[in-house]
Every structure is written in C-alpha cells, then in structure tokens.
Design a protein around this motif. Structure first.
Motif, PDB file in Angstrom:
ATOM      1  N   LEU A 213      47.408  41.717  27.724  1.00 46.35           N
ATOM      2  CA  LEU A 213      48.181  42.734  29.105  1.00 46.35           C
ATOM      3  C   LEU A 213      47.056  42.587  30.103  1.00 46.35           C
ATOM      4  O   LEU A 213      47.331  42.530  31.271  1.00 46.35           O
ATOM      5  N   PRO A 214      45.780  43.132  29.898  1.00 46.34           N
ATOM      6  CA  PRO A 214      44.731  43.045  30.943  1.00 46.34           C
ATOM      7  C   PRO A 214      44.653  41.382  31.654  1.00 46.34           C
ATOM      8  O   PRO A 214      44.317  41.213  32.774  1.00 46.34           O
ATOM      9  N   GLY A 215      44.613  40.664  30.553  1.00 52.49           N
ATOM     10  CA  GLY A 215      44.645  39.145  30.977  1.00 52.49           C
ATOM     11  C   GLY A 215      45.832  39.041  32.018  1.00 52.49           C
ATOM     12  O   GLY A 215      45.764  38.174  33.116  1.00 52.49           O
ATOM     13  N   VAL A 216      46.836  39.247  31.646  1.00 52.17           N
ATOM     14  CA  VAL A 216      48.192  38.940  32.357  1.00 52.17           C
ATOM     15  C   VAL A 216      47.844  39.775  33.897  1.00 52.17           C
ATOM     16  O   VAL A 216      48.392  39.238  34.771  1.00 52.17           O
ATOM     17  N   ARG A 217      47.388  40.768  33.908  1.00 57.06           N
ATOM     18  CA  ARG A 217      47.204  41.612  35.019  1.00 57.06           C
ATOM     19  C   ARG A 217      46.378  40.858  36.143  1.00 57.06           C
ATOM     20  O   ARG A 217      46.490  40.594  37.186  1.00 57.06           O
ATOM     21  N   GLN A 218      45.121  40.298  35.434  1.00 54.53           N
ATOM     22  CA  GLN A 218      44.288  39.668  36.228  1.00 54.53           C
ATOM     23  C   GLN A 218      44.665  38.381  36.723  1.00 54.53           C
ATOM     24  O   GLN A 218      44.528  37.741  37.864  1.00 54.53           O
ATOM     25  N   VAL A 219      45.351  37.424  35.841  1.00 59.18           N
ATOM     26  CA  VAL A 219      45.948  36.326  36.483  1.00 59.18           C
ATOM     27  C   VAL A 219      46.985  36.201  37.402  1.00 59.18           C
ATOM     28  O   VAL A 219      47.145  35.728  38.331  1.00 59.18           O
ATOM     29  N   CYS A 220      47.796  37.566  37.318  1.00 59.04           N
ATOM     30  CA  CYS A 220      48.816  37.860  38.381  1.00 59.04           C
ATOM     31  C   CYS A 220      48.197  38.036  39.596  1.00 59.04           C
ATOM     32  O   CYS A 220      48.533  37.732  40.669  1.00 59.04           O
ATOM     33  N   THR A 221      47.009  38.912  39.455  1.00 57.80           N
ATOM     34  CA  THR A 221      46.375  39.211  40.801  1.00 57.80           C
ATOM     35  C   THR A 221      45.609  37.952  41.376  1.00 57.80           C
ATOM     36  O   THR A 221      45.789  37.720  42.495  1.00 57.80           O
ATOM     37  N   ASP A 222      45.187  37.002  40.656  1.00 58.25           N
ATOM     38  CA  ASP A 222      44.372  35.871  41.086  1.00 58.25           C
ATOM     39  C   ASP A 222      45.325  34.809  41.676  1.00 58.25           C
ATOM     40  O   ASP A 222      44.973  34.310  42.575  1.00 58.25           O
ATOM     41  N   ARG A 223      46.713  34.965  41.087  1.00 54.36           N
ATOM     42  CA  ARG A 223      47.614  33.844  41.667  1.00 54.36           C
ATOM     43  C   ARG A 223      48.236  34.320  42.649  1.00 54.36           C
ATOM     44  O   ARG A 223      49.518  33.678  42.935  1.00 54.36           O
ATOM     45  N   ASN A 224      48.414  35.429  43.096  1.00 58.39           N
ATOM     46  CA  ASN A 224      49.480  36.169  43.876  1.00 58.39           C
ATOM     47  C   ASN A 224      50.700  36.293  43.398  1.00 58.39           C
ATOM     48  O   ASN A 224      51.613  35.579  44.149  1.00 58.39           O
ATOM     49  N   VAL A 225      50.742  36.942  42.252  1.00 59.40           N
ATOM     50  CA  VAL A 225      52.111  36.984  41.397  1.00 59.40           C
ATOM     51  C   VAL A 225      52.349  38.402  40.960  1.00 59.40           C
ATOM     52  O   VAL A 225      51.603  39.016  40.602  1.00 59.40           O
ATOM     53  N   LEU A 226      53.515  38.735  41.207  1.00 55.20           N
ATOM     54  CA  LEU A 226      54.024  40.014  40.777  1.00 55.20           C
ATOM     55  C   LEU A 226      54.023  40.099  39.063  1.00 55.20           C
ATOM     56  O   LEU A 226      54.727  39.409  38.493  1.00 55.20           O
ATOM     57  N   PHE A 227      53.312  41.304  38.622  1.00 56.38           N
ATOM     58  CA  PHE A 227      53.269  41.451  37.396  1.00 56.38           C
ATOM     59  C   PHE A 227      54.428  42.745  37.110  1.00 56.38           C
ATOM     60  O   PHE A 227      54.328  43.920  37.406  1.00 56.38           O
ATOM     61  N   ILE A 228      55.693  42.613  36.455  1.00 56.15           N
ATOM     62  CA  ILE A 228      56.858  43.296  36.259  1.00 56.15           C
ATOM     63  C   ILE A 228      56.645  43.829  34.781  1.00 56.15           C
ATOM     64  O   ILE A 228      56.846  42.951  33.902  1.00 56.15           O
ATOM     65  N   ALA A 229      56.514  45.061  34.488  1.00 56.78           N
ATOM     66  CA  ALA A 229      56.609  45.650  33.261  1.00 56.78           C
ATOM     67  C   ALA A 229      57.896  46.106  32.752  1.00 56.78           C
ATOM     68  O   ALA A 229      58.275  47.142  33.479  1.00 56.78           O
TER      69      ALA A 229
END
Length: 404
Positions: A213-229
C-alpha cells in the motif's frame, strides 16, 4: 420454541417461492437481534459472525444509534438534495474530519460510492490532469469486489458476478493484487486512478504484502494518479484501525465508505476527498434523491461519533488478537490457512474435509452464523461489541465442525 411449531422451514419455502434467486442464504429465518446475537422465528439464538458484511460493526440495535433513528423519525426523513436539512452539515463536517479530508459526497449504497469515485476520477483526469476526452483508464486488481452494477462487474474477475452481463464498460486495466511492479507497469499517461481494496474481503480477507500500500501511494503520487481506497468493508473500525490503510500509514486521495456508516439501520455511503478532487463536480452532474437524507445523516453522525472516541478501533485490535490465537490453534486440524486483521478473518478449510458452505451449515446447526466464499474459504466478521467469551465460543464451535 414458538407455539411449539417449527416455523423456519415454511418461512424458507416462502422466501424461495417469492424471491429472485440471486442469493443462496442459509436456511435460518431471523426475527430479532441485539448486540452480537440473532434470534430466529423458532426462538433459537445464534452468534452473529458476519455482521451484515461489516454493516453491523456496532452490533444489532446499538442503543445510541437506535435513539438517533427514533428521534429523527419523529421529525424529518427526507427532503432530497433540492433543499438543505439540519443534519446534513454536521454529518459532512464530522465525517470529513474523521477522514482528514475537505469534502464529503453522501450516497446510499457501497456500489453507488464506487460509481461516484469512478465518475469523479474520470472527470478529474479530464479537467485537471488533462487526459484526452474518452481516454481515461483506471487500474484495478484481480480478485476485487467493488459491487455488482454493470460498470463495476465489467472489471470483476469473478465469473459469477460478471458472466452474461455484457457488453462491458471499457476503461479498466486489471493487474494481480499485491504486485506493485505489475501495477506500476499498467499506469500510462491516460491513467486517472488506481482503485483498490486495502484488504480484499470477498476474496477471503486477503491482506496484501507489507509495503504494498505505501508503494501504491508513492507511485500514484509520482505519476499524478489518484489513489482510491475502497474501505466499504474494511473501514470504520473493522480491522483495528479507523481505516485499513492506517495500518501502514497510508492516506489515499479518496475514501469510499459504506456499510457500517449506516449503523446497520439505513444504507449510507460516502466519498471523502479533498476539494481539488471532489471539487470537479458541479450542480446537476451527479446526485441521488436519498443520498444524505435526514434519517441517514442522523444515524451516521452517531456512527462517526462512536468512532471518534477510538474505543471500537482499540477493541477490534485487542479482540482480534484473541481471535487470531484461537484460529491459528486450528491450523493443521482442518484449517490450512488463516488471515486475520482486527476482527476480520479469512479461513481456508482443507477441501478434503468439506466446502465452505458445508462448514457454515454445520456452524449454524451449532448456533454460529458465518459466510462462505470461494470454495472452502469462510469469513468471520463479528460485530465489534463481541466479548472474549463469545469469540472463544465461536472458535470452539468451529473446532467441533472441523473435528467432524
């Protein structure tokens, strides 16, 4: 016994006669409930270890929630969103504060919250990220369960939920759950969101690898993508924290909430996000006649206040360890795998012994209600008001079933 006549078989037959067979319920007919206990039409009591798929986190008929519902029923039940009612602002503010977000959009069911999240993410992608019209895509995970509307089943990998409901809605890319490399590779310039359950409930309480989950959060931030939980099942105290994401210190861009938010009394769901995300919606672009109605808000305010104390989260964490210890003691004695997070457990039974359905039928005969999923897997999700003694009872009854 009620009037010395067993009424359950007749009631089961009537239900099957007059209802579309979209469920295959256990042959138990409930007539009343309180706390963690259910009573059927014949007066037999059952320990509830499903809690309405986590809609009953606070137990049946929690007095604070029932009182709020009764008081509101005497005053006002519906205005539609054409007008503002006196419970609306308090609900939205207090839920936003619980989530640490700016805004809340109330809906009714969990599937509606997911549909709302999809629409908001696409609109954000076009208006904020600059994705070309009609090109937005969302990355999702295998084994997901986000609901059963036509759009949602379009990206389901469960053939029971998906088959024969096409044509399917495009715009989704499915990757293996827990595989950060696959998820990262699936994101392209037109990806607007990653939609995930922090713990996959319907799949059997599947907890992702540590760091996922932290990895998903980081890649979403890096790629300008929303993380929807999607915290519809996992959120609001179920896992021993307010949200399942909290266990790894992850804050998504958007929470999808439901089930327990209505206290087991009325359907209430919501999307919570900051204004740079939810602010893309304008009047007339999305809504619901009953979304955020006065009765729903009155109950949900009390739900949020129960959670704001932290007591239910602590209780879930502490009692979850007792549940874990009891279930792990059955490994090699009929159980081949156990997954526990708070008061939420997925149990894999040796398929040579019995199916999950058979296990649940045998548990029901012993006064414990649970739900099977996917072959020989069953789920336990008791109300958070369950006691230590009741947890021990449930484990003991499961041990009896496994021992034959």
């Amino acid at each position: 016994m009620v009037d010395d006549i067993l009424r359950t078989p007749e009631a089961v037959r009537d239900a099957e006669r007059w209802t579309a067979h979209n469920y295959h319920p256990l042959p138990v007919v409930i007539s009343s409930a309180e706390g963690a206990w259910l009573t059927d039409v014949d007066g037999r009591r059952y320990l509830d270890c499903l809690a309405g798929y986590s809609a009953l986190n606070f137990g049946h008929r929690h007095p604070q929630l029932i009182a709020a519902a009764h008081a509101q029923l005497d005053r006002l039940t519906l205005t539609s969103r054409a007008f503002i009612h006196d419970q609306f602002a308090d609900f939205c503010r207090e839920l936003a504060e619980l989530c640490g977000k700016d805004l809340v959009l109330p809906m009714n069911t969990g599937a509606e919250a997911v549909e709302t999240g999809i629409k908001v993410a696409r609109k954000w992608g076009y208006q904020v990220k600059g994705v070309p019209a009609g090109r937005a895509n969302i990355v999702v995970a295998e084994g997901n369960f986000h609901g059963r509307t036509t759009t949602i089943v379009s990206f389901s990998t469960d053939e029971d939920a998906r088959a024969d409901f096409g044509p399917y809605t495009p715009g989704f890319t499915v990757v293996p759950y827990g595989d950060l490399d696959a998820l990262t590779a699936a994101i392209d310039e037109n990806t607007v969101a990653v939609l995930l359950e922090p713990i996959q409930g319907e799949q059997g309480v599947v907890v992702p690898p540590e760091g996922y989950l932290p990895g998903v959060r980081q890649v979403c931030t890096d790629r300008n993508v929303l993380f929807i939980a999607d915290e519809i099942q996992s959120g609001l105290g179920r896992t021993g924290a307010t949200f399942a994401c909290d266990h790894e210190g992850v804050v998504p861009d958007m929470y999808l909430l439901g089930k327990a938010l209505g206290g087991g009394i009325v359907p209430v769901s919501a999307v919570a996000a900051n204004s740079d995300v939810l602010g893309v919606l304008k009047p007339g672009q999305h809504g619901s006649t009953f979304g955020g109605n006065p009765l729903a808000c009155a109950v949900a305010i009390e739900v949020v206040r129960l959670l704001a104390t932290g007591d239910f989260q602590r209780r879930s964490a502490e009692l979850g360890e007792r549940l874990r210890a009891g279930l792990e003691g059955l490994l090699g004695k009929g159980l081949v795998a156990v997954r526990v997070r708070g008061l939420w457990a997925g149990l894999d039974i040796d398929p040579a012994l019995m199916s999950g359905r058979e296990a649940c039928e045998r548990l029901a005969e012993r006064g414990v209600l649970a739900k099977d999923t996917h072959g020989s897997t069953i789920r336990l999700a008791p109300p958070l008001v369950i006691t230590e003694e009741e947890i021990d009872l449930a484990v003991a009854k499961l041990a009896e079933v496994l021992a034959g």
